[in-house]
Design an enzyme around this catalytic site. Structure first.
Site, PDB file in Angstrom:
ATOM      1  N   GLY A 172     -13.016  84.393  -4.694  1.00 33.28           N
ATOM      2  CA  GLY A 172     -12.792  85.838  -4.651  1.00 33.28           C
ATOM      3  C   GLY A 172     -11.773  86.227  -5.710  1.00 33.28           C
ATOM      4  O   GLY A 172     -11.605  85.552  -6.727  1.00 33.28           O
ATOM      5  N   GLY A 173     -11.075  87.328  -5.453  1.00 33.47           N
ATOM      6  CA  GLY A 173     -10.091  87.819  -6.419  1.00 33.47           C
ATOM      7  C   GLY A 173      -8.987  86.817  -6.690  1.00 33.47           C
ATOM      8  O   GLY A 173      -8.301  86.881  -7.725  1.00 33.47           O
ATOM      9  N   GLY A 407     -18.448  81.983 -44.359  1.00 35.12           N
ATOM     10  CA  GLY A 407     -17.456  82.688 -43.544  1.00 35.12           C
ATOM     11  C   GLY A 407     -16.628  81.717 -42.730  1.00 35.12           C
ATOM     12  O   GLY A 407     -15.432  81.942 -42.479  1.00 35.12           O
ATOM     13  N   ALA A 408     -17.256  80.604 -42.337  1.00 37.15           N
ATOM     14  CA  ALA A 408     -16.532  79.611 -41.536  1.00 37.15           C
ATOM     15  C   ALA A 408     -15.377  79.006 -42.331  1.00 37.15           C
ATOM     16  O   ALA A 408     -14.356  78.637 -41.776  1.00 37.15           O
ATOM     17  CB  ALA A 408     -17.487  78.521 -41.068  1.00 37.15           C
TER      18      ALA A 408
HETATM   19  C1  HXC Z   1      -7.138  83.584   7.454  1.00 36.00           C
HETATM   20  C2  HXC Z   1      -8.171  81.575   7.156  1.00 36.00           C
HETATM   21  C3  HXC Z   1      -8.765  82.048   5.965  1.00 36.00           C
HETATM   22  C4  HXC Z   1      -8.478  83.371   5.561  1.00 36.00           C
HETATM   23  C5  HXC Z   1      -9.389  80.032   6.274  1.00 36.00           C
HETATM   24  N1  HXC Z   1      -8.604  80.326   7.300  1.00 36.00           N
HETATM   25  N2  HXC Z   1      -9.512  81.069   5.449  1.00 36.00           N
HETATM   26  N3  HXC Z   1      -7.361  82.351   7.879  1.00 36.00           N
HETATM   27  N4  HXC Z   1      -7.659  84.099   6.335  1.00 36.00           N
HETATM   28  N5  HXC Z   1      -8.986  83.847   4.425  1.00 36.00           N
HETATM   29  C6  HXC Z   1      -8.210  79.446   8.397  1.00 36.00           C
HETATM   30  C7  HXC Z   1      -9.337  79.112   9.340  1.00 36.00           C
HETATM   31  O1  HXC Z   1      -9.438  80.091  10.330  1.00 36.00           O
HETATM   32  C8  HXC Z   1      -8.874  77.773   9.890  1.00 36.00           C
HETATM   33  O2  HXC Z   1      -7.885  78.002  10.873  1.00 36.00           O
HETATM   34  C9  HXC Z   1      -8.175  77.131   8.733  1.00 36.00           C
HETATM   35  O3  HXC Z   1      -7.832  78.208   7.843  1.00 36.00           O
HETATM   36  C10 HXC Z   1      -9.031  76.162   7.968  1.00 36.00           C
HETATM   37  O4  HXC Z   1     -10.270  76.785   7.712  1.00 36.00           O
HETATM   38  P1  HXC Z   1     -11.664  76.049   8.001  1.00 36.00           P
HETATM   39  O5  HXC Z   1     -12.713  77.062   7.881  1.00 36.00           O
HETATM   40  O6  HXC Z   1     -11.569  75.275   9.266  1.00 36.00           O
HETATM   41  O7  HXC Z   1     -11.703  75.014   6.798  1.00 36.00           O
HETATM   42  P2  HXC Z   1     -12.935  74.573   5.916  1.00 36.00           P
HETATM   43  O8  HXC Z   1     -14.100  74.214   6.765  1.00 36.00           O
HETATM   44  O9  HXC Z   1     -12.414  73.532   4.994  1.00 36.00           O
HETATM   45  O10 HXC Z   1     -13.345  75.856   5.066  1.00 36.00           O
HETATM   46  C11 HXC Z   1     -12.461  76.395   4.142  1.00 36.00           C
HETATM   47  C12 HXC Z   1     -12.993  77.759   3.614  1.00 36.00           C
HETATM   48  C13 HXC Z   1     -13.296  78.683   4.840  1.00 36.00           C
HETATM   49  C14 HXC Z   1     -14.251  77.518   2.824  1.00 36.00           C
HETATM   50  C15 HXC Z   1     -11.922  78.333   2.700  1.00 36.00           C
HETATM   51  O11 HXC Z   1     -12.167  78.668   5.703  1.00 36.00           O
HETATM   52  C16 HXC Z   1     -13.590  80.083   4.445  1.00 36.00           C
HETATM   53  O12 HXC Z   1     -14.701  80.402   4.010  1.00 36.00           O
HETATM   54  N6  HXC Z   1     -12.596  80.969   4.621  1.00 36.00           N
HETATM   55  C17 HXC Z   1     -12.758  82.374   4.357  1.00 36.00           C
HETATM   56  C18 HXC Z   1     -12.757  82.629   2.896  1.00 36.00           C
HETATM   57  C19 HXC Z   1     -12.757  84.097   2.595  1.00 36.00           C
HETATM   58  O13 HXC Z   1     -13.766  84.781   2.811  1.00 36.00           O
HETATM   59  N7  HXC Z   1     -11.598  84.580   2.176  1.00 36.00           N
HETATM   60  C20 HXC Z   1     -11.384  85.964   1.831  1.00 36.00           C
HETATM   61  C21 HXC Z   1     -11.975  86.100   0.437  1.00 36.00           C
HETATM   62  S1  HXC Z   1     -11.672  87.646  -0.240  1.00 36.00           S
HETATM   63  P3  HXC Z   1      -7.547  76.915  12.005  1.00 36.00           P
HETATM   64  O14 HXC Z   1      -6.638  77.649  12.910  1.00 36.00           O
HETATM   65  O15 HXC Z   1      -8.852  76.532  12.603  1.00 36.00           O
HETATM   66  O16 HXC Z   1      -6.869  75.784  11.320  1.00 36.00           O
HETATM   67  C22 HXC Z   1     -10.324  87.416  -1.131  1.00 36.00           C
HETATM   68  C23 HXC Z   1      -9.916  88.629  -1.860  1.00 36.00           C
HETATM   69  C24 HXC Z   1      -8.737  88.328  -2.745  1.00 36.00           C
HETATM   70  O17 HXC Z   1      -9.736  86.424  -1.164  1.00 36.00           O
HETATM   71  C25 HXC Z   1      -8.610  89.513  -3.633  1.00 36.00           C
HETATM   72  C26 HXC Z   1      -7.491  89.369  -4.597  1.00 36.00           C
HETATM   73  C27 HXC Z   1      -7.522  90.454  -5.596  1.00 36.00           C
END
Ligand code: HXC
Length: 520
Positions: A172-173, A407-408
């Site tokens: 993502g971002g 040119g290179a």
């Molecule tokens: C809060 C999160 C989290 C998040 C993971 N966790 N991502 N908590 N916010 N974004 C937590 C889970 O709930 C879990 O908690 C622990 O972290 C580990 O995650 P798992 O899913 O068990 O691990 P894994 O199977 O290895 O998968 C990792 C992952 C997945 C692929 C990153 O967690 C995932 O898809 N997370 C969401 C990603 C996402 O959509 N993020 C937002 C993107 S938008 P517990 O308590 O079970 O340990 C964004 C915008 C940024 O980032 C913009 C900036 C400009």
């Protein structure tokens, strides 16, 4: 037990608690994936015992979704400073064991604090990324936190070296913080970077693609060029960062550290006198030349698998860190195309921003022709490299090894782009274009009037010979002073070192302006 002892006990317990991050179970899960924890990574990165941690007691401030009942000391990132080979660096490492290393408002504050300190102190910042992105429960506060980090990445650019290691998810971002830094390093296993993941890609475009193919280290270090280093594992990644830091100054006002040089500066290499193949169309490996001229044959390549027709690397001459840009005849004959132009331009600008002299080794047949290149903007990308060289005020030495056409020739740090010393080997060919192309243009009409095939071939061969004798050499350019000297190949190392020595007091300042407008 007196009150002091109790207080001390409490502190020791809290520290131990903080060091456990999200708890032993999650640490075990991290290890089971073949990953190290944030603290283990920092431990490996910094000189033993040098880490000074900050903000160990910070916790998040979110009261949504029951998060108020789940707090971890330090939140999802470990921050602080330490040394690499005795030199100060600032560091942050996202802790996947705490909410998947997702970015909270307080995590952003912690990261911003060390970034501000790095800028104030004039020391490199190294970020280790392993995060699920924005902490979903915190909503826009997390987005604002990212933007605070991005702004600091932008302000720190050109001021202090910024290095990003990707040791887990970065999606993502969140990808834009590493993207704004100078170097990105990715591990082959476990790391990926993309703006939108495979599931979203599938639902929006229908394309089915794996995480690895969409944003893995191999893709980013060979296709997109987003990643500068692809490493087998975290240990090698951390070694690479330590090695890289050794070539860089602390900030834009300092010089890179000088290493004691055990390699004789006047070492001659007789093999260089015969390294260029007899046929001008036969490739050879430019890396054979690089390793023979630099200190102890050691260099660190940037973007090794991306745009392989140009080589960018750091090496040392008499212990002084130097950026080398070199066409690679072994790959696509060393042509300049969109990717190689962008790759080298960014490298030259990095070197210039951080007072690292640039050596350019030229063997370029020209720009890659074709609609694909034109549609992708070779004009703009080629201009980037020209701009980077022309704007650079660091010492610049150019050595034309073999071809330097069209040119290179101009783009590859020619004399008129303020090259300080432009040398050529006797094997150099410096001209507007290659012989057969030139004869086609100049003699096309005459050739078409010759009907007999043998006679035609003889005529062309004579004209090509004539052109080759006149132009496929460095002497015309040397006669005009565009080439400062024609040097014996075996003596190249000594000539480079002596020339860089002569350039140590170089002073060149560009006209004062807000900033230039490089063709982005
Ligand atoms: C809060 C999160 C989290 C998040 C993971 N966790 N991502 N908590 N916010 N974004 C937590 C889970 O709930 C879990 O908690 C622990 O972290 C580990 O995650 P798992 O899913 O068990 O691990 P894994 O199977 O290895 O998968 C990792 C992952 C997945 C692929 C990153 O967690 C995932 O898809 N997370 C969401 C990603 C996402 O959509 N993020 C937002 C993107 S938008 P517990 O308590 O079970 O340990 C964004 C915008 C940024 O980032 C913009 C900036 C400009």
């Amino acid at each position: 037990m007196n009150v002091n002892t109790n207080k001390l006990k409490e502190l020791i317990e809290l520290r131990a608690n903080a060091r456990l991050g999200g708890g032993q179970k999650r640490i075990d899960a991290q290890h089971a994936k073949g990953k190290y924890t944030a603290r283990e990574r920092i431990e490996m990165l910094l000189d033993e015992g040098s880490f000074e941690e900050l903000d160990m007691f910070v916790t998040h401030r979110c009261n949504n979704f029951g998060l108020e009942n789940e707090k971890y000391l330090g939140d999802g990132v470990v921050t602080g400073s330490g040394t690499i080979d005795g030199r100060l660096v600032y560091v942050f490492a996202q802790d996947f064991t705490v909410f998947g290393g997702s970015l909270s408002e307080t995590m952003a504050l912690k990261i911003c604090k060390v970034m501000d300190m790095a800028m104030k102190m004039g020391a490199p910042i190294i970020g280790i990324n392993d995060s699920g992105g924005a902490r979903i429960q915190e909503g826009v506060s997390s987005l604002a936190g990212y933007a605070e980090i991005f702004e600091r990445n932008i302000l720190a650019s050109g001021l202090i070296p910024q290095i990003s290691a990707i040791f887990g998810p970065c999606a993502g971002g969140a990808v834009y913080s590493p993207a704004l830094t100078d170097f990105i390093l990715m591990t082959e296993q476990n790391s990926y970077m993309f703006v939108t993941g495979p599931k979203v890609v599938k639902s929006v475009t229908g394309e089915t693609i794996s995480t690895e193919d969409l944003g893995g280290a191999t893709m980013h270090s060979s296709k997109s060029g987003v990643s500068h280093f692809r490493v087998k594992d975290e240990k090698i990644g951390i070694e690479t960062i330590r090695n890289l830091i050794g070539y860089l100054p602390q900030n834009n006002l300092e010089e890179a550290p000088i290493e004691v040089c055990s390699d004789p500066i006047d070492r001659l290499d007789d093999d260089l006198n015969s390294i260029i193949p007899d046929s001008p169309n036969k490739p050879y490996d430019m890396k054979d030349i690089i390793s023979r001229i630099v200190d102890c044959g050691k260099y660190l390549e940037i973007h090794e698998d991306y745009a392989r027709n140009i080589i960018c690397c750091f090496a040392r001459f008499n212990g002084i860190s130097t950026g080398i840009v070199a066409n690679q005849p072994n790959y696509l004959a060393g042509v300049l195309d969109c990717d190689s132009s962008r790759k080298a331009a960014r490298f030259v600008r990095f070197c210039d921003a951080f007072n690292i002299p640039v050596l350019t080794l030229v063997d370029v047949p020209g720009f890659l022709p074709g609609s694909n290149q034109e549609y992708n903007g070779i004009i703009t990308h080629g201009a980037k490299l020209m701009f980077a060289y022309g704007e650079a005020t660091v010492p610049k030495i150019t050595i034309t090894i073999r071809k330097s056409y069209g040119g290179a020739h101009d783009v590859m740090s020619c004399k008129q782009l303020r090259g300080d010393f432009n040398y050529a080997w006797p094997t150099a060919e410096i001209a507007v274009m290659g012989a057969s192309g030139a004869i086609e243009v100049l003699e096309g009409k005459n050739i078409s009037t010759i009907t007999d095939a043998d006679e035609k071939a003889k005529f062309i061969a004579e004209k090509v010979d004539d052109y080759t004798n006149k132009f496929a050499n460095p002497y015309q350019a040397a006669a005009l002073g565009y080439i400062d000297d024609i040097i014996e190949p075996r003596n190249t190392r000594f000539r480079i070192i002596r020339s860089f020595q002569a350039l140590q007091t170089k002073k060149l300042v560009n006209p004062l302006k807000k900033h230039s407008n490089i063709p982005l």
